[in-house]
Design an enzyme around this catalytic site. Structure first.
Site, PDB file in Angstrom:
ATOM      1  N   ASP A 177     -11.636  -7.156  -5.469  1.00  0.00           N
ATOM      2  CA  ASP A 177     -11.464  -5.701  -5.364  1.00  0.00           C
ATOM      3  C   ASP A 177     -11.619  -5.048  -6.749  1.00  0.00           C
ATOM      4  OD1 ASP A 177     -10.919  -3.497  -3.820  1.00  0.00           O
ATOM      5  OD2 ASP A 177      -8.745  -3.788  -3.741  1.00  0.00           O
ATOM      6  N   HIS A 178     -12.187  -3.880  -6.798  1.00  0.00           N
ATOM      7  CA  HIS A 178     -12.194  -3.022  -8.008  1.00  0.00           C
ATOM      8  C   HIS A 178     -12.545  -3.725  -9.313  1.00  0.00           C
ATOM      9  CE1 HIS A 178     -10.715   0.516  -5.992  1.00  0.00           C
ATOM     10  NE2 HIS A 178      -9.786  -0.208  -5.400  1.00  0.00           N
ATOM     11  N   HIS A 214      -4.307   5.400  -4.666  1.00  0.00           N
ATOM     12  CA  HIS A 214      -3.656   4.081  -4.682  1.00  0.00           C
ATOM     13  C   HIS A 214      -2.196   4.278  -5.048  1.00  0.00           C
ATOM     14  CE1 HIS A 214      -7.817   2.382  -5.679  1.00  0.00           C
ATOM     15  NE2 HIS A 214      -7.468   1.792  -4.558  1.00  0.00           N
ATOM     16  N   GLY A 217      -6.300   3.047  -0.397  1.00  0.00           N
ATOM     17  CA  GLY A 217      -5.049   3.791  -0.516  1.00  0.00           C
ATOM     18  C   GLY A 217      -4.469   4.184   0.829  1.00  0.00           C
ATOM     19  N   ALA A 218      -4.531   3.282   1.801  1.00  0.00           N
ATOM     20  CA  ALA A 218      -4.066   3.638   3.145  1.00  0.00           C
ATOM     21  C   ALA A 218      -2.540   3.598   3.274  1.00  0.00           C
ATOM     22  CB  ALA A 218      -4.700   2.718   4.181  1.00  0.00           C
ATOM     23  N   ASN A 261      -8.200  -0.364   3.290  1.00  0.00           N
ATOM     24  CA  ASN A 261      -7.526  -1.210   2.289  1.00  0.00           C
ATOM     25  C   ASN A 261      -6.047  -0.854   2.174  1.00  0.00           C
ATOM     26  OD1 ASN A 261     -10.177  -1.956   1.746  1.00  0.00           O
ATOM     27  ND2 ASN A 261      -9.883  -1.949  -0.463  1.00  0.00           N
ATOM     28  N   VAL A 262      -5.220  -1.890   2.218  1.00  0.00           N
ATOM     29  CA  VAL A 262      -3.757  -1.695   2.115  1.00  0.00           C
ATOM     30  C   VAL A 262      -3.202  -2.675   1.089  1.00  0.00           C
ATOM     31  CG1 VAL A 262      -1.566  -1.746   3.364  1.00  0.00           C
ATOM     32  CG2 VAL A 262      -3.653  -1.078   4.572  1.00  0.00           C
ATOM     33  N   THR A 274       0.085  -1.445  -1.305  1.00  0.00           N
ATOM     34  CA  THR A 274       1.473  -1.048  -1.603  1.00  0.00           C
ATOM     35  C   THR A 274       2.439  -1.351  -0.456  1.00  0.00           C
ATOM     36  OG1 THR A 274       0.647   0.701  -3.046  1.00  0.00           O
ATOM     37  CG2 THR A 274       2.929   0.899  -2.317  1.00  0.00           C
TER      38      THR A 274
HETATM   39  P1  13P Z   1      -2.554   1.137  -1.516  1.00  0.00           P
HETATM   40  O1  13P Z   1      -1.834   0.290  -2.517  1.00  0.00           O
HETATM   41  O2  13P Z   1      -2.300   2.591  -1.757  1.00  0.00           O
HETATM   42  O3  13P Z   1      -2.333   0.704  -0.120  1.00  0.00           O
HETATM   43  O4  13P Z   1      -4.121   0.937  -1.805  1.00  0.00           O
HETATM   44  C1  13P Z   1      -4.675  -0.331  -1.649  1.00  0.00           C
HETATM   45  C2  13P Z   1      -6.126  -0.347  -1.953  1.00  0.00           C
HETATM   46  O5  13P Z   1      -6.825   0.606  -1.742  1.00  0.00           O
HETATM   47  C3  13P Z   1      -6.676  -1.595  -2.508  1.00  0.00           C
HETATM   48  O6  13P Z   1      -8.019  -1.470  -2.837  1.00  0.00           O
END
Ligand code: 13P
Length: 282
Positions: A81-82, A180, A209-210, A230-231, A233
């Site tokens: 990711d990222h 995020h 950032g769901a 994507n989840v 947090t």
């Molecule tokens: P959150 O931490 O806000 O769920 O975002 C996760 C994310 O987008 C990982 O790429």
């Protein structure tokens, strides 16, 4: 079973759904994610944060996730990711990641295109699915801060077609008010912007950032072409709350780490099951 990430996403979209992608810092979490996907009969994506991949044990974790993915009865992809460090991208792909979000979102439009083209060249001999982020999603991927919707830089629908054509990416992550971490106040998702992006490109869209988004918002996004969600947090929080609650019990029971790890996986399984239930168009 090993399956290309874009195939998992297209299959979900064909069924009026989106595929879930969940950040895994460890094997207990990844096991819980795969268990949930198996129980739900859905494909799933195991996300590896670049901070994790860059640790000395990063490649070992990726190899373990690869084995977990390949032996699962449902389609599973392992995605870095990222990532904006191409050395890390290559190392992680060599360890077993089959998809990468090459993230040039902090490098301006042309810098973003350039990074994607360099990544494509670097990975030419590997069968790797590429995701890109257009605009910039605000927030830290590993440590949740309170961030208001609309921080960062929203995706410009006018750039989307040119960006996808020049980079040849397979999926496009959008910045439409999503962040995020934790939302400060009510999340304000720009559905009109999402529809305009959808009209401009054919590749599946990705919603980062769901965590903290109402299920109706997520479902509306899926109706507008979001095929991957994507989840991170929400999973981290559930695990940490569980550990605060159960670690003293495990300590009392003779420092029983095994049962704590088992229940850790189970908490993740529950959380992922309830999340993916809501990943349907509506
Ligand atoms: P959150 O931490 O806000 O769920 O975002 C996760 C994310 O987008 C990982 O790429």
């Amino acid at each position: 079973m090993q399956t290309r990430l874009d195939a998992i996403v297209h299959s979900a979209l064909d069924r009026g759904r989106a595929a879930g992608a969940f950040t895994c810092y460890d094997l207990a979490t990844a096991y819980g994610v795969v268990q949930a996907a198996t129980e739900a009969g859905q494909g799933v994506i195991l996300l590896v944060a670049p901070s994790t991949a860059a640790r000395p044990y990063g490649p070992h974790l990726v190899r373990a996730l690869r084995a977990l993915a390949d032996t699962a009865p449902v389609p599973v992809s392992v995605q870095l990711d990222h990532a904006d460090d191409l050395d890390l991208v290559l190392r992680t792909v060599r360890a077993g990641a089959d998809a990468v979000l090459v993230d040039g979102s902090k490098q301006g439009y042309e810098g973003n295109v350039e990074l994607l083209l360099r990544a494509r060249e670097l990975l030419a001999r590997h069968d790797v699915v590429l995701e890109a982020e257009l605009g910039r999603i605000e927030g830290n991927e590993d440590v949740a801060r309170l961030i208001a919707s609309g921080g960062g830089e929203l995706t410009d629908p006018g750039q989307a077609a040119d960006f996808v054509e020049r980079t040849g990416v397979d999926l496009l992550a959008v910045s439409i008010g999503n962040v995020h971490g934790s939302y400060l106040g009510e999340p304000l998702i720009d559905h009109g912007r999402l529809d305009a992006i959808r009209a401009a490109v054919e590749v599946p869209l990705v919603l980062h950032g769901a965590s903290g988004l109402p299920v109706e918002t997520v479902r509306r996004c899926i109706s507008s072409g979001v095929g991957k969600i994507n989840v991170n947090t929400e999973l981290r929080r559930a695990v940490l709350e569980h550990l605060i609650d159960q670690a003293p019990v495990a300590l009392h029971r003779g420092a029983d780490l095994e049962s704590l790890l088992g229940s850790w996986s189970d908490v993740v399984r529950h959380q992922v099951l309830s999340l993916i239930e809501g990943f349907t168009a509506g």
